[in-house]
Scaffold this active site. Structure first.
Site, PDB file in Angstrom:
ATOM      1  N   HIS A   1      -6.693 -11.300   5.076  1.00 52.56           N
ATOM      2  CA  HIS A   1      -5.544 -12.190   4.775  1.00 52.56           C
ATOM      3  C   HIS A   1      -4.704 -12.531   6.007  1.00 52.56           C
ATOM      4  CE1 HIS A   1      -3.335  -8.411   4.163  1.00 52.56           C
ATOM      5  NE2 HIS A   1      -3.883  -8.197   2.981  1.00 52.56           N
TER       6      HIS A   1
ATOM      7  N   ASP B   1      -7.072 -12.124  -3.334  1.00 50.15           N
ATOM      8  CA  ASP B   1      -6.329 -10.861  -3.246  1.00 50.15           C
ATOM      9  C   ASP B   1      -5.640 -10.590  -4.593  1.00 50.15           C
ATOM     10  OD1 ASP B   1      -5.457  -8.515  -2.153  1.00 50.15           O
ATOM     11  OD2 ASP B   1      -3.891  -9.396  -0.895  1.00 50.15           O
TER      12      ASP B   1
ATOM     13  N   ASN C   1      -0.667 -12.585   6.664  1.00 49.09           N
ATOM     14  CA  ASN C   1       0.030 -11.618   5.814  1.00 49.09           C
ATOM     15  C   ASN C   1      -0.241 -10.202   6.320  1.00 49.09           C
ATOM     16  OD1 ASN C   1      -0.851 -13.889   3.356  1.00 49.09           O
ATOM     17  ND2 ASN C   1       1.270 -13.357   3.708  1.00 49.09           N
ATOM     18  N   ALA C   2       0.841  -9.400   6.458  1.00 46.04           N
ATOM     19  CA  ALA C   2       0.764  -8.005   6.913  1.00 46.04           C
ATOM     20  C   ALA C   2       0.180  -7.883   8.319  1.00 46.04           C
ATOM     21  CB  ALA C   2      -0.019  -7.137   5.924  1.00 46.04           C
TER      22      ALA C   2
ATOM     23  N   ARG D   1       4.124 -16.028  23.493  1.00 49.99           N
ATOM     24  CA  ARG D   1       3.622 -15.239  24.627  1.00 49.99           C
ATOM     25  C   ARG D   1       2.642 -14.164  24.180  1.00 49.99           C
ATOM     26  NH1 ARG D   1       8.787 -16.260  26.732  1.00 49.99           N
ATOM     27  NH2 ARG D   1       9.616 -14.435  25.663  1.00 49.99           N
TER      28      ARG D   1
ATOM     29  N   ASP E   1      -2.606 -19.102  -2.682  1.00 49.92           N
ATOM     30  CA  ASP E   1      -2.082 -19.068  -4.059  1.00 49.92           C
ATOM     31  C   ASP E   1      -0.777 -19.840  -4.191  1.00 49.92           C
ATOM     32  OD1 ASP E   1      -0.421 -17.415  -2.645  1.00 49.92           O
ATOM     33  OD2 ASP E   1      -0.582 -15.689  -3.975  1.00 49.92           O
TER      34      ASP E   1
ATOM     35  N   HIS F   1       0.847  -1.206   0.000  1.00 48.50           N
ATOM     36  CA  HIS F   1       0.000   0.000   0.000  1.00 48.50           C
ATOM     37  C   HIS F   1       0.882   1.257   0.000  1.00 48.50           C
ATOM     38  CE1 HIS F   1      -4.049  -1.817   1.286  1.00 48.50           C
ATOM     39  NE2 HIS F   1      -3.227  -2.819   1.018  1.00 48.50           N
TER      40      HIS F   1
ATOM     41  N   GLY G   1       1.824  -9.097  -5.197  1.00 51.49           N
ATOM     42  CA  GLY G   1       0.413  -9.480  -5.111  1.00 51.49           C
ATOM     43  C   GLY G   1       0.229 -10.827  -5.767  1.00 51.49           C
TER      44      GLY G   1
HETATM   45 ZN    ZN Z   1      -3.702  -6.451   1.931  1.00 50.13          ZN
END
Ligand code: ZN
Length: 428
Positions: free
Chosen positions: A242, A302, A245-246, A253, A277, A162, A339
């Site tokens: 997702h 995505d 991811n990210a 812990r 994917d 992004h 992507g």
């Molecule tokens: Zn995303």
């Protein structure tokens, strides 16, 4: 192609599918299915035949193949060369073309997804992306179930690809969302889902107002801890974008978002999207994600605008050039994953190959579960009577190496055949 039963009789618009294995709950059931192209819905078979003695116009012999509800992709950024975030002059035309091509892949409805943008882009494009099934026209192809705004209220440290320049906080509360997305877009049903990071200033307290407007709030591109994620769920968050991811990885812990999938009660456990994917997540990670809570597991692509296009180098809106090789999309001259270019049926086949899930369990992750997450239970994602007659005829294959593949043979939208793989000439 469907077989005409008798051309002389007045047409009823009714098609009967026979010889198929129907996806019903967690079972494959050998049973006939009746649909109407007049109402675009699935009919109550017994009532139709035994009480009203209705004879179908067409009988389709599915020949032992699988009859499944049409697939739903809740995270799709573009396809077949069209990007939902583009400000192209012929936007409407491009979108219509995409819908007719996308439906051939088995995706009969979806959430057009916009990664973080500035207000001027939302102002231009959101008006095109609201729910499009109102006309119930089969030949429009795939149907939007409303837009998915992924960002820009996300964590800069988990931004992925992004654009950092457009990321925002909501220090003035909900009015910052109104300025960003547009007041009318937040009140007219155009936006179905917003992905945000609950720890971004002002966002957590906006969640109740977002959900009050019928918009799903998904946690994503976020640094939230287990405790913060729990609080966001209490505020009304019902989805995770997702998973893995990210976001913060699972730590013994601090289990982070992943920890909330282990919660005891159904409503405390969110739905979660998973990209299968073969690139974004290891097959075992996908399997663990499914095992954590199969009822909330949703497969998403995505995918970027390159999905459906041949392999090659493509120009991007920001001046970059991206390389598509199969499902993999990288920035030219680097290994940076930019992507996905996988179709949903490819993700479904991957997941079926990697997991011990049965065919109905695999298909559920792209039909009943996303429909339920969007509040469309009984209308989409099911073969039960009164649901929209969005159907797929699927073939199954398994090769010597154990790779399993589902193949879309036919697509029916609102009770009408719109794609037939055995007859490429036919279709939209
Ligand atoms: Zn995303």
């Amino acid at each position: 192609m469907p077989m005409a039963v008798s051309p002389e009789r007045p047409r009823t618009g009714i098609t009967k599918f026979t010889g198929g294995r129907l996806v019903k709950g967690n079972q494959l059931v050998e049973q006939d299915l009746w649909v109407s192209s007049v109402t675009g819905k699935i009919l109550r078979s017994q009532e139709i035949f035994y009480e009203h003695h209705v004879v179908p116009d067409d009988v389709v012999d599915v020949k032992g193949r699988i009859l499944a509800p049409g697939f739903i992709d809740v995270q799709l950024n573009g396809a077949f060369g069209f990007d939902f975030s583009t400000d192209a002059a012929d936007y409407q035309k491009g979108l219509e073309r995409l819908n007719r091509q996308l439906v051939r892949t088995g995706v009969t409805s979806y959430l057009p997804t916009l990664p973080s943008q500035g207000p001027e882009v939302y102002c231009k494009v959101l008006r095109y992306l609201g729910p499009s099934g109102v006309s119930r026209s089969p030949f429009d192809g795939s149907e939007s179930l409303g837009a998915h705004c992924e960002g820009p209220f996300i964590s800069p440290s988990k931004k992925g690809i992004h654009d950092l320049q457009v990321l925002q906080e909501a220090i003035n509360g909900f009015s910052d969302l109104e300025v960003c997305y547009g007041i009318e877009n937040l009140s007219s049903g155009i936006i179905s889902m917003i992905t945000g990071a609950p720890e971004v200033a002002g966002i957590k307290s906006c969640i109740p107002e977002i959900t009050r407007r019928g918009i799903r709030f998904a946690m994503g591109h976020t640094e939230v801890t287990y405790e913060q994620a729990t609080e966001a769920i209490e505020q009304g968050a019902t989805m995770v974008t997702h998973l893995f991811n990210a976001m913060r990885p699972l730590h013994h812990r601090d289990p982070g978002i992943f920890g909330v999938l282990g919660k005891a009660k159904g409503k405390e456990r969110p739905y979660y999207g998973v990209i299968a994917d073969g690139i974004h997540l290891h097959p075992t990670t996908v399997k663990i994600a499914w095992n954590a809570h199969p009822d909330s597991f949703i497969l998403v692509t995505d995918a970027m605008k390159t999905v459906g296009l041949p392999d090659g180098v493509y120009d991007w809106t920001n001046g970059d050039r991206w390389v598509k090789k199969g499902a993999l999309l990288t920035r030219e001259g680097s290994d940076t994953i930019a992507g996905s270019s996988a179709t949903l049926i490819e993700c479904v086949s991957n997941f079926w190959t990697w997991s011990h899930a049965s065919i109905p369990e695999v298909i559920r992750a792209v039909t009943a579960t996303p429909a339920e997450m969007l509040g469309l239970r009984g209308r989409k994602g099911t073969l039960d009577a009164d649901a929209d007659a969005d159907l797929l005829v699927l073939d199954t294959q398994e090769d010597a190496s154990g790779k399993r593949t589902l193949k879309v043979e036919q697509v029916w939208k609102f009770g009408v055949l719109v794609h037939d793989a055995s007859n490429e000439e036919f279709g939209l």
